[in-house]
Scaffold this motif. Structure first.
Motif, PDB file in Angstrom:
ATOM      1  N   VAL A  54       0.833  -1.081  -0.201  1.00  0.00           N
ATOM      2  CA  VAL A  54      -0.126   0.062  -0.044  1.00  0.00           C
ATOM      3  C   VAL A  54       0.841   1.225  -0.011  1.00  0.00           C
ATOM      4  CG1 VAL A  54      -1.863   1.277   1.347  1.00  0.00           C
ATOM      5  CG2 VAL A  54      -1.954  -1.309   1.238  1.00  0.00           C
ATOM      6  N   VAL A  55       0.525   2.176  -0.968  1.00  0.00           N
ATOM      7  CA  VAL A  55       1.442   3.334  -1.074  1.00  0.00           C
ATOM      8  C   VAL A  55       0.320   4.542  -0.647  1.00  0.00           C
ATOM      9  CG1 VAL A  55       2.599   4.872  -2.386  1.00  0.00           C
ATOM     10  CG2 VAL A  55       2.857   2.552  -2.751  1.00  0.00           C
ATOM     11  N   VAL A  56       0.522   5.462   0.241  1.00  0.00           N
ATOM     12  CA  VAL A  56      -0.032   6.563   0.671  1.00  0.00           C
ATOM     13  C   VAL A  56       0.777   7.651   0.523  1.00  0.00           C
ATOM     14  CG1 VAL A  56      -1.391   7.572   2.604  1.00  0.00           C
ATOM     15  CG2 VAL A  56      -1.348   5.041   2.496  1.00  0.00           C
ATOM     16  N   GLU A  57       0.291   8.861  -0.043  1.00  0.00           N
ATOM     17  CA  GLU A  57       0.976  10.126  -0.195  1.00  0.00           C
ATOM     18  C   GLU A  57      -0.015  11.058   0.391  1.00  0.00           C
ATOM     19  OE1 GLU A  57       2.867  10.992  -4.208  1.00  0.00           O
ATOM     20  OE2 GLU A  57       2.103   8.983  -4.828  1.00  0.00           O
ATOM     21  N   ALA A  58       0.554  12.040   1.020  1.00  0.00           N
ATOM     22  CA  ALA A  58      -0.149  13.195   1.667  1.00  0.00           C
ATOM     23  C   ALA A  58       0.698  14.325   2.070  1.00  0.00           C
ATOM     24  CB  ALA A  58      -0.900  12.600   2.942  1.00  0.00           C
ATOM     25  N   ARG A  59       0.000  15.392   2.283  1.00  0.00           N
ATOM     26  CA  ARG A  59       0.419  16.589   2.900  1.00  0.00           C
ATOM     27  C   ARG A  59      -0.187  16.836   4.181  1.00  0.00           C
ATOM     28  NH1 ARG A  59      -1.285  21.900   2.427  1.00  0.00           N
ATOM     29  NH2 ARG A  59      -2.710  21.319   1.002  1.00  0.00           N
ATOM     30  N   LEU A  60       0.870  17.059   5.168  1.00  0.00           N
ATOM     31  CA  LEU A  60       0.579  17.037   6.636  1.00  0.00           C
ATOM     32  C   LEU A  60       1.009  18.466   7.296  1.00  0.00           C
ATOM     33  CD1 LEU A  60       1.624  13.391   7.506  1.00  0.00           C
ATOM     34  CD2 LEU A  60      -0.517  14.105   6.675  1.00  0.00           C
ATOM     35  N   PRO A  61       0.365  18.737   8.279  1.00  0.00           N
ATOM     36  CA  PRO A  61       0.722  19.864   8.748  1.00  0.00           C
ATOM     37  C   PRO A  61       1.643  19.719   9.916  1.00  0.00           C
ATOM     38  CG  PRO A  61      -1.316  19.189  10.067  1.00  0.00           C
ATOM     39  CD  PRO A  61      -0.856  18.147   8.962  1.00  0.00           C
TER      40      PRO A  61
END
Length: 801
Positions: free
Chosen positions: A86-93
């Motif tokens: 599983v590949v998860v990409e995100a922008r986080l604070p």
């Protein structure tokens, strides 16, 4: 959503062979990007990953993009195979409260530092993961950041891109994701090699002078502790490097992240560092290093066994700092500074066994409340009693069986007891039942049969401890180890003597002396030669005051008689701290608080007049700076840059004087601003905020509260403001803010578990009247108070009731 025990058990039963490849991009100051590749085996078609506050979320399952089902910080996974990627990409604070990817710009030089602070239920604020201890996994890490920065992580740096921006680190052995770390910034570093491993200490660039000042000692202490653990533990150190980093905004004193220990940067102070502070810091070095085995190599399965990590590390910290690194007096610090709080915690309704049953820790939020004085200080004390009762050889044999049997795995109390039981012919299971599975503590009581002292136990735990006899001048006459069980122990040969059981603090029990012995102690405690015995008796005196068996006036009289003649600076500092912001708040009415503070100031002044050594002079000067009402004298210290005790005003002491002058209404905003202009450091900005908040005016209190409730206030600034806002001598002025704290605290705590802790630690240090105690109870009964803050407030209610 807080992960539950039921969910964790189900997920651990379904998943196996987990690994992570984490890619962090820290080049944007507004937010950071994370790409996580999770590989795992699954026996079922569905599960979930945790990831908090994600934006621009992209999820691929086994090569196919999916529309993510994302709610309550969880990503639902469906259609899983036996083997999955599983590949998860995100922008986080970024965060400013120490829970996640913490960002800080140093006001001293404008440099920026970004570090992932994980721990319980926090790793998923940094990357997508199965955030539970018993799904340990190897982690590979790549970080892209400013090429001028140094990046530190769990594993060694293995490669750097041509442009210097992207760093790749060695894959770790299997670790819980809670122990992941990445620290990026222009660190000032001191590195060396020892035992064929790279070691390092690192700090913010603005702290370079302090790190260089202490580098030789920190290096020697690290090496000595490492070598001593190599003697105690048969399992070798399991990781490829050992860095230690002083970081800004950490919510704990230090964190045991494998290969890269984090330290609160307050532990690298400017100016004078006393022998007592050096000793305490050495215990932290040893504590966090002990975790490399207890917690990192072998990890608890679920949070009921927090003690298997924290109690052990706390015990080993004091033991190894003294035996391995040569810092004498570590147990004095524990007895005087830490143990009194554990006794208080064990009498509250929130008390719990050192090792509760797993089902009592229903979710992670509940587990957070058990990172307390029971799991640390009481657990430490109980383990010390186990070693005394069992014998050191058997104890270490059991420890080494346990570590070898469960290396890189997870374990429970049952596993540890089994290892001990195989190493001893004593009833380890029976000992565990009464000491670890039951809350509360026994009372050791001395009574007189004529002139013969009789030692008895009120309770059901076996105790092995030292009992010491003194003459009326408190000169030691005899001492022996005693095993105390159901039957009282007569001490016929000590007829007519003062008797002090538990004289070396080997156990965890309330101490009550016979009337004659207590009278001698109250009038001459300072005459006892042994500092550890004095620490035990100071702790007993605090307990008598806490339980109201000793009135505040009688306790303060004991302080006035004995503290000026105390010869151990750690005891002096501990007593002053526990009384000033503890006993005075809980036991002294508001209209008598100022008089009680004056008693403390007079005791410090008398201590200085006695002509003590440099360590004691510093301790009494610090105490006087925090309690004196003599504005002319304190102003003279500021003008001279030196106290009249010949102690230089280093930055911390200078700000203590500024705080006190502001608190008694003798320093205005312009003067505080002038002090701040001379100290542009982060600690200077926080100290200035404390001083401003301490001023006894409506405007100062309103401004402080407004700053504390600002949406982006950092954890450190909130604490600094609260320290100034709440003055024990300003109860009347602060009444409206006590009300606001109770009304608005739950909403502030919704920010997260760590900020809930900060709010709880910032409970008003003023005497509550009956109406305020009732208001606290009403809030707890009617408001939605988050779990962590509720535990803290319930404890404060018990203390005040």
């Amino acid at each position: 959503m807080s992960l539950t025990l039921v969910e964790a058990r189900a997920r651990a039963a379904q998943l196996s062979d987990v690994s992570y490849a984490v890619e962090l991009d820290l080049t944007d100051e507004g937010s950071f990007r994370c790409r996580t590749t999770v590989r795992f085996a699954s026996s079922g078609p569905t599960t979930f990953l945790e990831l908090a506050r994600a934006e621009d979320l992209v999820v691929r399952v086994n090569g196919s993009a999916v529309e993510p089902s994302y709610a309550s910080d969880r990503i639902a996974l469906e259609g899983l195979l036996e083997r999955n990627e599983v590949v998860v990409e995100a922008r986080l604070p970024y965060v400013s409260d120490g829970d996640g990817m913490h960002a800080m710009t140093d006001p001293a030089d404008g440099e920026r530092y970004v570090s992932a602070y994980c721990g319980m239920d926090i790793a998923h604020r940094v990357f997508a993961c199965f955030d539970q201890n018993d799904l340990k996994a190897p982690v590979s890490l790549t970080v892209t950041a400013d090429p001028a920065w140094t990046v530190l992580a769990n594993g060694l740096l293995t490669s750097v891109s041509d442009d210097g921006a992207t760093r790749t680190f060695a894959t770790t052995p299997p670790i819980p994701v809670a122990l992941f770390v990445a620290c990026a910034g222009p660190w000032h570093s001191v590195t060396w090699e020892h035992a064929a491993l790279p070691f390092g200490w690192h700090a913010r660039r603005s702290q370079a002078a302090e790190l260089d000042r202490d580098a030789a000692e920190l290096r020697t202490t690290t090496n000595d502790c490492f070598d001593h653990f190599a003697v105690l533990f048969e399992e070798p150190y399991a990781f490829d490097s050992y860095d230690q980093v002083f970081v800004p905004g950490l919510n704990w004193g230090a964190m045991e992240l494998p290969g890269c220990v984090l330290w609160a940067d307050e532990l690298l102070p400017r100016g004078v560092i006393t022998d007592g502070e050096r000793t305490d810091r050495a215990t932290v070095v040893a504590h966090e290093m002990a975790h490399m085995w207890f917690g990192d190599l072998v990890t608890m399965t679920w949070w009921e066994d927090t003690w298997l990590q924290e109690s052990f590390a706390d015990y080993m910290g004091y033991r190894v700092a003294e035996d391995g690194a040569g810092f004498a007096g570590t147990w004095v610090s524990h007895e005087a500074s830490r143990k009194p709080g554990a006794y208080e915690a064990d009498e509250r309704r929130s008390t719990h066994p050192v090792a509760p049953e797993a089902e009592e820790i229903v979710d992670v939020a509940t587990a957070m409340t058990n990172f307390d004085a029971i799991s640390y200080s009481k657990g430490n004390s109980v383990l010390r009693q186990l070693v005394t009762w069992l014998g050191d050889e058997a104890f270490l044999a059991g420890v080494n069986r346990y570590l070898a049997r469960h290396r890189f795995g997870n374990a429970t109390l049952r596993d540890f007891v089994a290892a001990l039981d195989e190493s001893s012919d004593r009833d380890v299971h029976g000992w565990v039942d009464v000491w670890l599975r039951a809350s509360g503590f026994d009372t050791l009581r001395v009574t007189l049969d004529g002139d013969v002292p009789v030692l008895a136990r009120e309770g059901r735990r076996p105790h092995r401890l030292r009992v010491t006899a003194y003459d009326d001048e408190l000169v030691e006459r005899d001492s022996r180890m005693v095993d105390l069980g159901d039957e009282p122990v007569r001490l016929d040969d000590w007829a007519g003597l003062v008797v002090v059981p538990h004289a070396q603090g080997e156990s965890f029990a309330r101490l009550r002396l016979d009337e004659r012995s207590w009278s001698a102690v109250a009038g001459g405690l300072h005459r006892i030669d042994d500092a550890l015995t004095r620490a035990v008796l100071w702790s007993a005196a605090l307990d008598l005051a806490h339980t109201r068996e000793l009135s505040p006036d009688d306790f303060l009289a004991l302080v006035a008689t004995n503290l000026p003649h105390e010869t151990n600076a750690t005891i002096v500092g501990s007593v002053l701290r526990r009384v000033h912001r503890g006993l005075l708040v809980r036991r002294v009415p508001a209209d008598r608080t100022a008089t009680a503070v004056d008693t403390l100031a007079a005791a410090c002044d008398a201590g200085l007049a006695a002509g003590p050594d440099a360590e004691l002079t510093t301790a009494f000067t610090r105490g006087l700076a925090a309690t004196s009402r003599d504005a002319d004298r304190l102003r003279g210290w500021l003008a001279d840059g030196r106290a009249d005790s010949d102690v230089d005003l280093d930055p911390a002491l200078r700000w203590t004087v500024v705080h006190r002058l502001a608190e008694i209404g003798e320093l205005d905003e312009a003067e505080i601003a002038a002090e701040e202009a001379h100290d542009t450091s982060a600690s200077g900005a926080q100290a200035a905020a404390t001083a401003r908040a301490a001023r006894p005016t409506d405007g100062a209190k309103a401004a402080a509260w407004a700053a504390m409730t600002a949406p982006d206030v950092s954890n450190r600034m909130f604490s600094a403001l609260a320290q100034g806002l709440w003055s024990p001598e300003q109860a009347g002025l602060l009444a409206p803010y006590v009300q606001r704290y109770l009304a608005e605290g739950p909403a502030l705590a919704a920010r997260g578990q760590a900020f809930s802790l900060v709010i709880g630690w910032s409970f008003p240090t003023v005497a509550f009247d009956a109406e305020q105690v009732a208001a606290l109870r009403h809030t707890l009964d009617t408001a939605e108070v988050p779990t962590v803050l509720r535990r803290s407030w319930e404890d404060r209610y018990d203390d005040l009731s």
